[in-house]
Design an enzyme around this catalytic site. Structure first.
Site, mmCIF file in Angstrom:
data_model
loop_
_atom_site.group_PDB
_atom_site.id
_atom_site.type_symbol
_atom_site.label_atom_id
_atom_site.label_comp_id
_atom_site.label_asym_id
_atom_site.label_seq_id
_atom_site.Cartn_x
_atom_site.Cartn_y
_atom_site.Cartn_z
ATOM 1 C CG ASN A 19 -0.329 0.063 2.540
ATOM 2 O OD1 ASN A 19 0.680 0.723 2.708
ATOM 3 N ND2 ASN A 19 -0.922 -0.611 3.514
ATOM 4 C CG ASN A 52 -4.654 -7.250 6.989
ATOM 5 O OD1 ASN A 52 -4.422 -6.061 6.834
ATOM 6 N ND2 ASN A 52 -5.865 -7.761 6.871
ATOM 7 C CE LYS A 98 3.009 3.496 34.424
ATOM 8 N NZ LYS A 98 4.257 4.298 34.456
ATOM 9 C CE1 TYR A 153 -3.006 -3.576 0.430
ATOM 10 C CE2 TYR A 153 -4.884 -4.650 -0.585
ATOM 11 C CZ TYR A 153 -4.255 -4.150 0.533
ATOM 12 O OH TYR A 153 -4.867 -4.217 1.748
ATOM 13 C CE LYS A 179 -10.122 -0.214 1.754
ATOM 14 N NZ LYS A 179 -10.306 -0.271 3.214
ATOM 15 C CG MET A 180 -9.072 2.572 -5.754
ATOM 16 S SD MET A 180 -9.256 2.966 -7.519
ATOM 17 C CE MET A 180 -7.576 3.514 -7.877
ATOM 18 C CE LYS A 181 -4.828 -0.763 0.662
ATOM 19 N NZ LYS A 181 -5.334 -0.373 1.983
ATOM 20 C CG ASP A 218 -6.928 2.634 2.591
ATOM 21 O OD1 ASP A 218 -6.520 3.611 3.260
ATOM 22 O OD2 ASP A 218 -6.894 1.460 3.005
ATOM 23 C CG ASN A 220 -3.016 2.078 3.478
ATOM 24 O OD1 ASN A 220 -3.447 1.952 2.328
ATOM 25 N ND2 ASN A 220 -3.298 1.220 4.432
ATOM 26 C CD GLU A 244 -9.844 2.653 4.525
ATOM 27 O OE1 GLU A 244 -10.912 2.372 3.944
ATOM 28 O OE2 GLU A 244 -9.039 1.789 4.914
ATOM 29 C CD GLU A 270 -6.440 0.518 8.074
ATOM 30 O OE1 GLU A 270 -7.353 0.699 7.255
ATOM 31 O OE2 GLU A 270 -5.410 -0.102 7.805
ATOM 32 C CG ASP A 297 -8.929 -5.326 12.801
ATOM 33 O OD1 ASP A 297 -9.520 -6.183 13.486
ATOM 34 O OD2 ASP A 297 -8.194 -5.603 11.842
ATOM 35 C CG HIS A 327 -8.269 -2.962 9.060
ATOM 36 N ND1 HIS A 327 -7.541 -3.849 9.819
ATOM 37 C CD2 HIS A 327 -7.538 -2.737 7.949
ATOM 38 C CE1 HIS A 327 -6.407 -4.139 9.178
ATOM 39 N NE2 HIS A 327 -6.378 -3.474 8.046
ATOM 40 C CD GLU A 346 -10.526 -3.629 4.742
ATOM 41 O OE1 GLU A 346 -10.208 -3.577 5.944
ATOM 42 O OE2 GLU A 346 -9.899 -3.021 3.848
ATOM 43 C CE1 TYR A 348 -7.747 -5.659 3.036
ATOM 44 C CE2 TYR A 348 -8.267 -7.092 4.887
ATOM 45 C CZ TYR A 348 -7.879 -5.862 4.392
ATOM 46 O OH TYR A 348 -7.622 -4.855 5.267
HETATM 47 MG MG MG Z 1 -7.242 1.002 5.194
#
Ligand code: MG
Length: 392
Positions: A19, A52, A98, A153, A179-181, A218, A220, A244, A270, A297, A327, A346, A348
């Site tokens: 990505n 992932n 903590k 991707y 959806k595409m990167k 997306d 990223n 995204e 995500e 996620d 995600h 989502e 894949y």
């Molecule tokens: Mg994403």
């Protein structure tokens, strides 16, 4: 109720894809199997893995979280109604941790949490989605879940034609939204990168009959404000499903600025791994409960025990669970979507095997999927994944 055994392993989910931020050629995942005995002669083995995008956590699991789980008392593991108390086990695992600085311990705990929920549902002979609907929604589960095909991707030598062919395969599988990167051309000046991405987007939109509501993009988390605004201005007329992770996931103030200037839906979350981080996004990120999408996620962020806290926090801030589309493309989040009434999940179809994807005999129809009637999360009904998990 007692923990009879906990086993863990590390498996590759390597792939040639990338990505805008990382390549996945060295990606790994932790897998665990937890066997629980209920004290009345029944035992069940639950399985978990990490979603992932984050690596396997064998050290954290072996040094802290598995020993604490194994040391749980019967009282900590048993709910008032006699069922496996996942929240009790969770509290025991988090003893001497903590607050803040969640790091990747949320991934390690999430793997164990997934396996505990799988075991809890198996002990009750119910699918997890049914258990969740019974416990938290007066028995009302959704009939099916909306899912979308995430892909697009970058990989070496992949051009626009290959991208369109990929999206065509997703439509052929029954998906309606893809959806595409974007933003993946390193070192390219914004104007040139935008031009290249718009050509990729327009080619996919053509396949979707020009319907922007069927396409999400997306980034990223790669853009700064300048690039995010420039892309946003170009996207506005396209009426995309969502834009995204345009910005660094922890940069809430800049998200708020972008949301002042970009009216259509934004999506992010995500890479926020706790209820507290999610709450900061809701408080300070300028996101809009009538349109934006939250992608926390559960597998990466301390599991479902924490995700229930996040949903509660969202309700207090006026957000519907329907705004959540997790995600990860895994069966755990899909069970949660159907059982708790989220907006979808989502998927894949071509990457992150065998962890991505759903039960083998549940086809996607008109962009929706039904759940199998299998006790637990349903891993046994996903052939490629079960081949890996059963060896544990
Ligand atoms: Mg994403």
């Amino acid at each position: 109720m007692r923990i009879a055994s906990v086993r863990q392993g590390v498996v590759p989910i390597s792939s040639a894809i990338a990505n805008a931020y990382i390549d996945f050629s060295k990606m790994t995942a932790s897998v665990v199997a937890i066997t629980v005995e209920d004290g009345a002669g029944k035992r069940a083995t639950g399985y978990g893995f990490n979603s992932n995008g984050r690596y396997a956590q064998p050290g954290l699991l072996a040094e802290r979280f598995i020993p604490r789980l194994e040391a749980c008392t019967e009282g900590e593991l048993t709910a008032a109604d006699g069922s496996l108390d996942v929240a009790g086990a969770w509290a025991a695992m988090m003893r001497n941790e903590k607050p803040g600085g969640h790091g990747e311990r949320s991934v390690a705990v999430g793997v164990l949490d997934m396996a505990l929920w799988d075991a809890a549902a198996k002990l009750e002979d119910k699918p997890l989605w049914r258990l969740l609907a019974d416990r938290f929604r007066d028995g009302e589960a959704d009939e099916s879940a909306w899912i979308y095909a995430a892909g697009g991707y970058y990989y070496p030598g992949k051009g626009v034609d290959a991208l369109v062919e990929e999206m065509k395969r997703y439509l052929g599988l029954g998906y309606t939204t893809v959806k595409m990167k974007i933003g993946g051309a390193p070192g390219t000046p914004i104007r040139d990168a935008l031009k290249e991405d718009l050509a990729r987007i327009e080619a996919v939109l053509k396949l979707l009959d020009g319907d922007g509501s069927r396409l999400a993009v997306d980034v990223n988390g790669r853009f700064g404000l300048h690039a995010a605004l420039a892309y946003g201005a170009a996207f506005e007329p396209l009426k995309l499903r969502w834009y995204e992770e345009p910005l660094d996931p922890l940069d809430y103030a800049t998200h708020a600025t972008l949301a002042e200037h970009y009216a259509p839906p934004l999506a992010t979350g995500e890479n926020l791994f706790s209820m507290q981080d999610a709450r900061n996004l809701i408080r300070h990120g300028g996101l809009r409960p009538d349109r934006d999408i939250l992608q926390f996620d559960p597998a990466l962020s301390y599991g479902l025990v924490e995700y229930l806290r996040t949903l509660d926090m969202l309700a207090r801030h006026g957000w519907s669970p329907r705004r959540c589309v997790p995600h990860g493309g895994h069966q755990f989040a899909l069970n949660i979507a159907v059982g708790l009434g989220l907006g979808g999940n989502e998927s894949y179809p071509e990457v992150f095997a065998p962890f991505g994807g759903f039960a083998s005999d549940t086809p996607v129809v008109d962009g929706r999927i039904r759940m199998p009637e299998v006790p637990g999360i349903g891993f046994e009904a996903k052939n490629d994944l079960w081949a890996v998990l059963k060896d544990l």
